[in-house]
Design an enzyme around this catalytic site. Structure first.
Site, PDB file in Angstrom:
ATOM      1  N   CYS A  30      -7.690 -21.352 -35.971  1.00  0.00           N
ATOM      2  CA  CYS A  30      -6.393 -22.049 -35.932  1.00  0.00           C
ATOM      3  C   CYS A  30      -6.580 -23.547 -36.202  1.00  0.00           C
ATOM      4  O   CYS A  30      -7.125 -24.268 -35.368  1.00  0.00           O
ATOM      5  CB  CYS A  30      -5.759 -21.798 -34.561  1.00  0.00           C
ATOM      6  N   CYS A  33      -4.997 -25.912 -33.707  1.00  0.00           N
ATOM      7  CA  CYS A  33      -5.762 -25.855 -32.450  1.00  0.00           C
ATOM      8  C   CYS A  33      -6.945 -26.817 -32.503  1.00  0.00           C
ATOM      9  O   CYS A  33      -7.248 -27.503 -31.527  1.00  0.00           O
ATOM     10  CB  CYS A  33      -6.287 -24.446 -32.191  1.00  0.00           C
TER      11      CYS A  33
END
Length: 106
Positions: A30, A33
């Site tokens: 991600c 993230c």
């Protein structure tokens, strides 16, 4: 750097904590993230006396992610007294996260 928490340790580390816990639900693949990760680490370093900051990899710990209905990441939850007290989804700058979680960082 924020400590990792797992399905196995979540109850002890988060739900039974005597101070609020910020949990960053994330995954290696991600991009957002990876952008918010260092920001979460900084908050942990600066406010470690008031809150505990942990990270949970949703790929390796699907039971906890499913229990809390994590469908979009990064998701950052604050737990207080074993309950979800606040949550935010998506990468945010440090100032925005500090403002969002201000009541737990005082």
């Amino acid at each position: 750097m924020a400590q990792q928490v797992t399905d196995a340790t979540f109850s002890d580390e988060v739900l039974r904590s005597d101070k609020p816990v910020i949990v960053d639900f994330w995954a290696e693949w991600c991009g957002p993230c990876r952008m918010v990760g260092p920001v979460v680490d900084q908050i942990g370093e600066e406010y470690g006396d008031k809150v505990k900051v942990l990270k949970l990899d949703v790929e390796n710990n699907p039971a906890t992610a499913m229990k809390y209905g994590i469908t979009s990441i990064p998701a950052i939850y604050v737990f207080k007294d074993g309950e979800v007290a606040k949550q935010t989804v998506g990468a945010r700058p440090k100032a925005a996260l500090e403002q969002e979680f201000a009541e737990f960082l005082k």
